[in-house]
Design a protein around this motif. Sequence first.
Motif, PDB file in Angstrom:
ATOM      1  N   ILE A  94      -0.649  -3.692   4.674  1.00 22.29           N
ATOM      2  CA  ILE A  94      -1.858  -3.546   5.481  1.00 22.29           C
ATOM      3  C   ILE A  94      -3.044  -3.439   4.528  1.00 22.29           C
ATOM      4  CG2 ILE A  94      -0.725  -2.419   7.427  1.00 22.29           C
ATOM      5  CD1 ILE A  94      -1.797   0.264   6.287  1.00 22.29           C
ATOM      6  N   VAL A 153      -6.722  -1.341   4.202  1.00 21.52           N
ATOM      7  CA  VAL A 153      -7.504  -0.227   4.751  1.00 21.52           C
ATOM      8  C   VAL A 153      -8.827  -0.142   4.007  1.00 21.52           C
ATOM      9  CG1 VAL A 153      -5.464   1.048   5.497  1.00 21.52           C
ATOM     10  CG2 VAL A 153      -6.367   1.438   3.208  1.00 21.52           C
ATOM     11  N   HIS A 184       1.542   0.225  10.063  1.00 22.22           N
ATOM     12  CA  HIS A 184       0.240  -0.061  10.673  1.00 22.22           C
ATOM     13  C   HIS A 184      -0.374   1.177  11.313  1.00 22.22           C
ATOM     14  CE1 HIS A 184       3.158  -0.746  13.961  1.00 22.22           C
ATOM     15  NE2 HIS A 184       2.221  -0.229  14.721  1.00 22.22           N
ATOM     16  N   GLU A 218      -3.017   2.279   9.078  1.00 23.42           N
ATOM     17  CA  GLU A 218      -4.219   1.446   9.140  1.00 23.42           C
ATOM     18  C   GLU A 218      -5.194   1.971  10.192  1.00 23.42           C
ATOM     19  OE1 GLU A 218      -5.315  -3.313   9.595  1.00 23.42           O
ATOM     20  OE2 GLU A 218      -3.324  -2.583  10.124  1.00 23.42           O
TER      21      GLU A 218
END
Length: 273
Positions: A10, A12, A131, A134
């Motif tokens: 992911i 961020v 996720h 995230e």
Amino acid sequence: MTRKSATASIEVGVDPLIAFQAFTEEIGQWWVPGPINAWDSARAVTKRIEPGVGGRFLEVYDDTTGDALELGRITVWEPGARLVYRSSVDATEVDVRFEAIDSGTRVRVEHYLLPGGEVGEGSLFWPNVLHWLESWCARRDAATSPEPRQLARLSAALYYEDPAAAARWLAKVFGLTSWDRIPAEGAQPSWIELHVGNVAVLLFPLAGKRSADEPVTHEMWVYVDDLDAHHARATGHGATIVSEIQQHGYRAYTARDLEAHQWTFIQASPAMP
């Protein structure tokens, strides 16, 4: 020989050190509670990662007594760069890396089977939960601490021919939220959990097609902060209004979703948290 593994990454919008801190120190904030997200969901109150090599990854059952299940032991601890822990409950290891990129940090996880080990289906679970970090990093500065992340004692289940499409529609039109994520176009997860406050609305696939003369019997009642604004949002997105806002001791209106379930939305009272 290639080892059996599952990976995910992911991006961020925070720097690697903050991303590492969010992953470790704040795991109790971003780990989504629920019946399938714990080893013992009837007892679990939070997750915790102790810092440093030798630290434990814990599922906490009682903060007062220290009752907890050790999920793993940390073998690599490099703040802002890397975290590795070896599972204490199965024959797997988890390697999490934090890489600086222009927009912040790329977090990559590899969850792999140790040599000679055997695990059941779903044991390499980390790519399915990463996720959650995230979405937490996107809201952590504005979040209250601690967030009210425990489920209510009542959940509701609805069945749809296309649960993923229903989830996207319910989020866009009626404003339902998710502690997990709304499935993207083309995704067909077997488990979709939306929320109204801390009440879970579970969406499941309908077995076969609903016949034209088969009634849709389940109706949801939802209390909202601003009924007029909610009505405007629903009508603006094309929802079918079954009955306009009326006063019956309570103010409410009723609409149908894309597969004809009826939803009644009621103005919440000032005394309702």
